[in-house]
Design a protein around this motif. Structure first.
Motif, mmCIF file in Angstrom:
data_model
loop_
_atom_site.group_PDB
_atom_site.id
_atom_site.type_symbol
_atom_site.label_atom_id
_atom_site.label_comp_id
_atom_site.label_asym_id
_atom_site.label_seq_id
_atom_site.Cartn_x
_atom_site.Cartn_y
_atom_site.Cartn_z
ATOM 1 N N THR A 42 3.458 5.778 -5.523
ATOM 2 C CA THR A 42 3.321 5.863 -6.987
ATOM 3 C C THR A 42 2.291 6.920 -7.380
ATOM 4 O O THR A 42 2.515 7.722 -8.290
ATOM 5 N N ARG A 43 1.152 6.913 -6.682
ATOM 6 C CA ARG A 43 0.107 7.901 -6.982
ATOM 7 C C ARG A 43 0.586 9.324 -6.701
ATOM 8 O O ARG A 43 0.324 10.248 -7.483
ATOM 9 N N LYS A 44 1.274 9.481 -5.583
ATOM 10 C CA LYS A 44 1.781 10.811 -5.238
ATOM 11 C C LYS A 44 2.779 11.300 -6.281
ATOM 12 O O LYS A 44 2.763 12.474 -6.686
ATOM 13 N N TYR A 45 3.631 10.379 -6.722
ATOM 14 C CA TYR A 45 4.611 10.726 -7.752
ATOM 15 C C TYR A 45 3.921 11.161 -9.041
ATOM 16 O O TYR A 45 4.271 12.172 -9.652
ATOM 17 N N ASN A 46 2.914 10.398 -9.465
ATOM 18 C CA ASN A 46 2.191 10.722 -10.704
ATOM 19 C C ASN A 46 1.455 12.055 -10.591
ATOM 20 O O ASN A 46 1.416 12.839 -11.558
ATOM 21 N N ASN A 47 0.844 12.319 -9.425
ATOM 22 C CA ASN A 47 0.139 13.587 -9.232
ATOM 23 C C ASN A 47 1.097 14.773 -9.284
ATOM 24 O O ASN A 47 0.805 15.809 -9.902
ATOM 25 N N ASN A 56 0.824 -1.205 0.000
ATOM 26 C CA ASN A 56 0.000 0.000 0.000
ATOM 27 C C ASN A 56 0.860 1.258 0.000
ATOM 28 O O ASN A 56 0.529 2.257 -0.653
ATOM 29 N N LYS A 113 10.821 0.697 -4.876
ATOM 30 C CA LYS A 113 10.308 -0.300 -5.819
ATOM 31 C C LYS A 113 11.301 -1.430 -6.016
ATOM 32 O O LYS A 113 10.921 -2.601 -6.088
ATOM 33 N N LEU A 134 2.051 1.733 -3.477
ATOM 34 C CA LEU A 134 0.971 2.236 -4.323
ATOM 35 C C LEU A 134 0.716 3.719 -4.073
ATOM 36 O O LEU A 134 0.572 4.510 -5.021
ATOM 37 N N ASN A 135 0.673 4.112 -2.802
ATOM 38 C CA ASN A 135 0.444 5.519 -2.463
ATOM 39 C C ASN A 135 1.586 6.395 -2.953
ATOM 40 O O ASN A 135 1.371 7.520 -3.423
ATOM 41 N N ASP A 168 2.119 15.411 -12.825
ATOM 42 C CA ASP A 168 1.088 16.137 -13.561
ATOM 43 C C ASP A 168 1.130 17.621 -13.223
ATOM 44 O O ASP A 168 1.001 18.490 -14.114
#
Length: 307
Positions: A143-148, A137, A192, A140-141, A151
């Motif tokens: 990864t999402r923070k990195y992608n946000n 988890n 990772k 995953l979190n 952007d």
């Protein structure tokens, strides 16, 4: 039990011993064990040192680190506390079990001690990975923070192009965000790399044999020695029993195996001698010469796990 080395990652074991002489003796003992073929284990390093900084460098990245010492002595405690992290397990390679009363090195005892130390550490290592879902988890979190953030960064770049980089405050924000993303990307890559292969490792759960037996059959286990004998002889995949514990991939696998053993014992009228004779006959048909074999039988030595 042989493991398909092409599909399972190897367990990296490293030994830290007190000096070059002990390292040479341990190396000769390990050469007599086919750890990689039989157990998918590699002893990648035997390090003769008591220097903490050297030990840290050579032990970095190991799955299991065995520290040689006369029990939990001062050297063991110092190295254990400094080398332990979330990704490895520290075990004791006990000199008291390999040196006889005349201060002579016993190669046979060393071979047994090495395997028992690895197996005991491996079981504990498996128990320490119960928080695997939490780690996933976090990944995953992250990864999402990195992608946000990526952007947001790209959006700021486009906005900056529109105003021809005339806004100094915006440039400063972009610069700070670039640094943040660079650090986050580095942390993400490290995180990772440490966990992307975690599912490839063989992980066994350990259960109390007496409690599990009572849960399944609603009675206390009265024939533990026969259960251990049957398991050691049949060598079911990913099942080990000893010292009042059973290790399996999951609880259901352990329950299924105990049901099979219990049924077999009932068919043999709970006769220990008959069970042993049946299993000995099976071994003779397979032409197994246990006295001349150089392979070490993990199941037959399972009783040493929790010494």
């Amino acid at each position: 039990m042989n493991i398909d080395n092409s599909s399972v990652s190897k367990v990296d074991v490293r030994l830290i011993v007190s000096g070059p002489e002990m390292a040479e003796l341990v190396s000769k003992s390990i050469n007599n064990i086919d750890l990689e073929t039989d157990y998918n284990i590699i002893v990648s390093s035997i390090i003769p040192t008591t220097d903490l900084e050297i030990a840290k460098k050579v032990a970095d990245g190991a799955d299991i680190i065995l520290i040689g010492g006369s029990g939990h002595d001062e050297t063991y405690n110092i190295l254990s506390n400094e080398l332990k992290d979330d990704y490895n397990h520290i075990g004791l390679f006990n000199y008291n079990n390999i040196i006889d009363d005349h201060n002579n090195f016993d190669y046979g005892s060393a071979k047994t001690e090495i395997l028992n130390a690895i197996i005991k550490a491996g079981l504990t290592y498996s128990l320490n990975i119960v928080n695997i879902h939490t780690l996933e988890n976090k990944l995953l979190n992250l990864t999402r923070k990195y992608n946000n953030l990526l952007d947001d960064y790209n959006q700021l770049i486009e906005e900056n192009k529109v105003i021809n980089q005339s806004n100094i405050d915006l440039e400063e924000e972009i610069s700070n965000l670039e640094d943040t993303i660079s650090n986050l990307k580095s942390n993400f890559s490290t995180f990772k790399a440490r966990f992307e292969d975690i599912h490839k490792k063989d992980i066994l759960e350990v259960f109390n044999l007496e409690k599990l037996w009572l849960e399944i059959f609603k009675e206390k286990i009265s024939n533990e020695d026969k259960v251990v004998l049957a398991t050691n002889k049949f060598k079911p995949e990913d099942i080990i029993i000893g010292q009042g514990y059973i290790g399996a991939r999951d609880k259901q696998s352990a329950i299924e195996w105990l049901k099979i053993v219990n049924t077999s014992l009932m068919l043999l009228d709970n006769d220990y001698g008959s069970l042993k004779d049946e299993l000995d006959d099976m071994n003779r048909e397979e032409n197994v010469d246990s006295e001349n074999s150089s392979d070490f039988n993990i199941s037959d030595n399972i009783t040493n796990f929790f010494d």
